[in-house]
Design an enzyme around this catalytic site. Structure first.
Site, PDB file in Angstrom:
ATOM      1  N   SER A   1     -12.412  -3.528  -7.550  1.00 63.59           N
ATOM      2  CA  SER A   1     -11.497  -4.716  -8.186  1.00 63.59           C
ATOM      3  C   SER A   1     -11.737  -5.602  -6.983  1.00 63.59           C
ATOM      4  O   SER A   1     -11.656  -5.550  -5.675  1.00 63.59           O
ATOM      5  CB  SER A   1     -10.082  -4.256  -7.972  1.00 63.59           C
TER       6      SER A   1
ATOM      7  N   LYS B   1      -9.272  -0.426  -2.641  1.00 62.39           N
ATOM      8  CA  LYS B   1     -10.356  -1.026  -3.424  1.00 62.39           C
ATOM      9  C   LYS B   1     -11.404  -1.752  -2.403  1.00 62.39           C
ATOM     10  O   LYS B   1     -12.415  -1.789  -2.812  1.00 62.39           O
ATOM     11  CB  LYS B   1     -10.026  -1.896  -4.463  1.00 62.39           C
TER      12      LYS B   1
END
Length: 228
Positions: free
Chosen positions: A129, A156
């Site tokens: 992400s 992430k």
């Protein structure tokens, strides 16, 4: 045929990715920790189900042993399993988020490496992400600038970094991370909105079907490589 394993593939982006890769002729193994949901998803797709909990070493080893026994190799591995745990920031929650979103990648990758090395075009895709991108979260022109999700974002960042480091340490295998776009899934249900999993899965599929000379060690979205 291309043999593909997708973690957390019983719903959302993982499920949509499985469908699109099946349409391209892949043999797809749907990995899911919930046996009932996993079997139901695999049946709906026409895929194969393998029980797989990325937080459990024994489960991971057994899942990859199944793929090995059935296929003898693995061509594509998609790390899709992930959790958010928005709103709670404490030690136990941090351990749970990182165990799934980061350590899970290491567990599955290490178990899969012997099978990937038998492939003529081994490829690993991490659904990461841009919420973990320093560039994005510090850029007022980006939606990530207003996002407050410390554990998810940090996990992430780590997921992208471990992907890049694998690309460096395993030069015979392509490793890329993907920002799939804001998607309407269980992870975003509390916020609402987002595009369909099928739309987001297209970027995952693009990176999962790279040619042998394709890029490695990148974070990409629909438009190509992202700064992070």
């Amino acid at each position: 045929m291309t043999v593909t394993l997708i973690t957390g593939a019983n719903k959302g982006i993982g499920f949509a990715t499985a469908r699109q890769l099946l349409d391209l002729g892949h043999v797809v193994y749907v990995g899911a920790r919930d046996t009932g949901r996993g079997e139901e998803a695999a049946s709906a797709l026409g895929a194969r189900f393998v029980p797989l909990d990325v937080t459990d070493d024994a489960s991971v080893a057994k899942a990859l042993a199944t793929v090995d026994a059935d296929e003898g190799r693995l061509d594509v591995l998609v790390h899709n399993a992930g959790i958010a745990e928005n709103g709670v920031v404490d030690g136990p929650t941090a351990l749970r988020v990182f165990d799934t979103n980061v350590v899970g990648i290491v567990r599955v990758t290490e178990a899969a490496l012997p099978l990937l090395r038998r492939s003529s075009n081994p490829t690993v895709v991490t659904v990461s992400s841009s919420a973990g991108s320093f560039w994005a979260v510090n850029n007022p022109d980006r939606p990530e600038f207003t996002l407050t999700s410390p554990l998810y974002s940090a996990s992430k960042s780590a997921a992208t970094m471990i992907t890049v480091q694998y690309a460096k340490s395993q030069p015979g295998i392509k490793f890329n991370a993907v920002e799939p776009g804001y998607t309407a899934t269980d992870l975003t249900a509390a916020i609402g909105g987002g595009r369909t999993p099928a739309e987001s899965a297209r970027t995952v599929v693009r990176l999962a079907t790279l040619p042998p000379d394709g890029p490695t060690g990148t974070l990409q979205d629909d438009s190509g490589p992202l700064s992070w």
